[in-house]
Design a protein around this motif. Sequence first.
Motif, short mmCIF file in Angstrom:
data_model
loop_
_atom_site.label_atom_id
_atom_site.label_comp_id
_atom_site.label_asym_id
_atom_site.label_seq_id
_atom_site.Cartn_x
_atom_site.Cartn_y
_atom_site.Cartn_z
N ILE A 50 -9.63 1.64 -0.83
CA ILE A 50 -9.29 2.23 0.47
C ILE A 50 -7.80 2.09 0.73
O ILE A 50 -7.15 3.03 1.22
N ILE A 51 -7.24 0.94 0.39
CA ILE A 51 -5.80 0.72 0.59
C ILE A 51 -4.99 1.68 -0.28
O ILE A 51 -4.02 2.29 0.18
N ILE A 52 -5.38 1.83 -1.53
CA ILE A 52 -4.64 2.71 -2.44
C ILE A 52 -4.71 4.16 -1.98
O ILE A 52 -3.71 4.88 -1.98
N ILE A 53 -5.88 4.61 -1.54
CA ILE A 53 -6.01 5.98 -1.04
C ILE A 53 -5.15 6.18 0.21
O ILE A 53 -4.46 7.19 0.35
N GLY A 54 -5.17 5.20 1.12
CA GLY A 54 -4.35 5.31 2.32
C GLY A 54 -2.86 5.34 2.00
O GLY A 54 -2.11 6.14 2.58
N LEU A 55 -2.43 4.52 1.06
CA LEU A 55 -1.01 4.52 0.68
C LEU A 55 -0.62 5.80 -0.03
O LEU A 55 0.50 6.30 0.15
N GLN A 56 -1.52 6.37 -0.82
CA GLN A 56 -1.23 7.66 -1.46
C GLN A 56 -1.09 8.77 -0.42
O GLN A 56 -0.24 9.65 -0.56
N ARG A 100 -1.44 -13.77 -1.65
CA ARG A 100 -0.73 -13.83 -0.36
C ARG A 100 -0.22 -12.45 0.06
O ARG A 100 -0.15 -12.15 1.26
N VAL A 101 0.14 -11.63 -0.90
CA VAL A 101 0.68 -10.31 -0.57
C VAL A 101 -0.44 -9.32 -0.22
O VAL A 101 -0.27 -8.48 0.66
N THR A 102 -1.59 -9.44 -0.87
CA THR A 102 -2.65 -8.45 -0.67
C THR A 102 -3.68 -8.83 0.39
O THR A 102 -4.31 -7.93 0.97
N ASN A 103 -3.89 -10.10 0.63
CA ASN A 103 -4.93 -10.50 1.58
C ASN A 103 -4.73 -9.98 3.01
O ASN A 103 -5.72 -9.64 3.66
N PRO A 104 -3.49 -9.89 3.53
CA PRO A 104 -3.37 -9.29 4.88
C PRO A 104 -3.84 -7.84 4.94
O PRO A 104 -4.49 -7.44 5.90
N ALA A 105 -3.54 -7.07 3.91
CA ALA A 105 -4.00 -5.68 3.90
C ALA A 105 -5.51 -5.60 3.74
O ALA A 105 -6.18 -4.78 4.38
N TYR A 106 -6.07 -6.47 2.89
CA TYR A 106 -7.52 -6.50 2.72
C TYR A 106 -8.21 -6.85 4.03
O TYR A 106 -9.19 -6.22 4.41
N SER A 107 -7.71 -7.86 4.72
CA SER A 107 -8.36 -8.26 5.97
C SER A 107 -8.22 -7.18 7.04
O SER A 107 -9.12 -7.00 7.85
N PHE A 108 -7.11 -6.45 7.03
CA PHE A 108 -6.94 -5.35 7.99
C PHE A 108 -7.97 -4.26 7.74
O PHE A 108 -8.58 -3.75 8.69
N VAL A 109 -8.18 -3.90 6.50
CA VAL A 109 -9.16 -2.86 6.17
C VAL A 109 -10.57 -3.35 6.46
O VAL A 109 -11.39 -2.62 7.02
N ARG A 110 -10.85 -4.60 6.11
CA ARG A 110 -12.20 -5.15 6.33
C ARG A 110 -12.54 -5.29 7.80
O ARG A 110 -13.72 -5.33 8.16
N ARG A 111 -11.53 -5.35 8.64
CA ARG A 111 -11.78 -5.45 10.08
C ARG A 111 -12.39 -4.16 10.62
O ARG A 111 -13.17 -4.17 11.57
N ASN A 131 4.88 2.49 -3.89
CA ASN A 131 4.35 2.56 -5.26
C ASN A 131 4.25 1.17 -5.89
O ASN A 131 3.27 0.88 -6.59
N ILE A 132 5.23 0.33 -5.68
CA ILE A 132 5.18 -1.04 -6.20
C ILE A 132 4.01 -1.79 -5.58
O ILE A 132 3.28 -2.51 -6.28
N TYR A 133 3.80 -1.63 -4.27
CA TYR A 133 2.69 -2.31 -3.62
C TYR A 133 1.34 -1.80 -4.13
O TYR A 133 0.39 -2.58 -4.26
N ILE A 134 1.26 -0.52 -4.46
CA ILE A 134 0.04 0.01 -5.04
C ILE A 134 -0.26 -0.70 -6.36
O ILE A 134 -1.40 -1.09 -6.62
N TRP A 135 0.75 -0.91 -7.18
CA TRP A 135 0.53 -1.62 -8.44
C TRP A 135 0.15 -3.07 -8.22
O TRP A 135 -0.66 -3.63 -8.97
N VAL A 136 0.72 -3.69 -7.19
CA VAL A 136 0.35 -5.08 -6.86
C VAL A 136 -1.13 -5.14 -6.46
O VAL A 136 -1.86 -6.04 -6.88
#
Length: 93
Positions: free
Chosen positions: A73-79, A47-58, A18-23
């Motif tokens: 997409i990241i928020i839906i996946g985490l939910q 720095r915290v969000t770019n690895p997740a963004y690049s993973f999804v964009r791949r 949940n904290i990461y979703i808010w970030v």
Amino acid sequence: MIIEIIQGIGSIFIGLINIYIWVVIIAALLSFVNPDPFNPIVQFLYRVTNPAYSFVRRFVRTNFNGLDLAPLIIIIGLQIIIVLLSSILRALY
């Protein structure tokens, strides 16, 4: 006793998600404002969000007419992970 420990660890993990979703939400909102890139808070968020963004964009094309859908997409996946983990933890009890 072991079930309570597993449920406690699972609850902590859900809280961290949940904290990461808010970030991710804050970083996405900051992208609309174009903040100072030398600000330490902005650097931390990127720095915290770019690895997740690049993973999804791949795997998925996320740029539609200049709008990046990677945070959504990241928020839906985490939910989905939160719902699955919560149901598993409830089934243990």
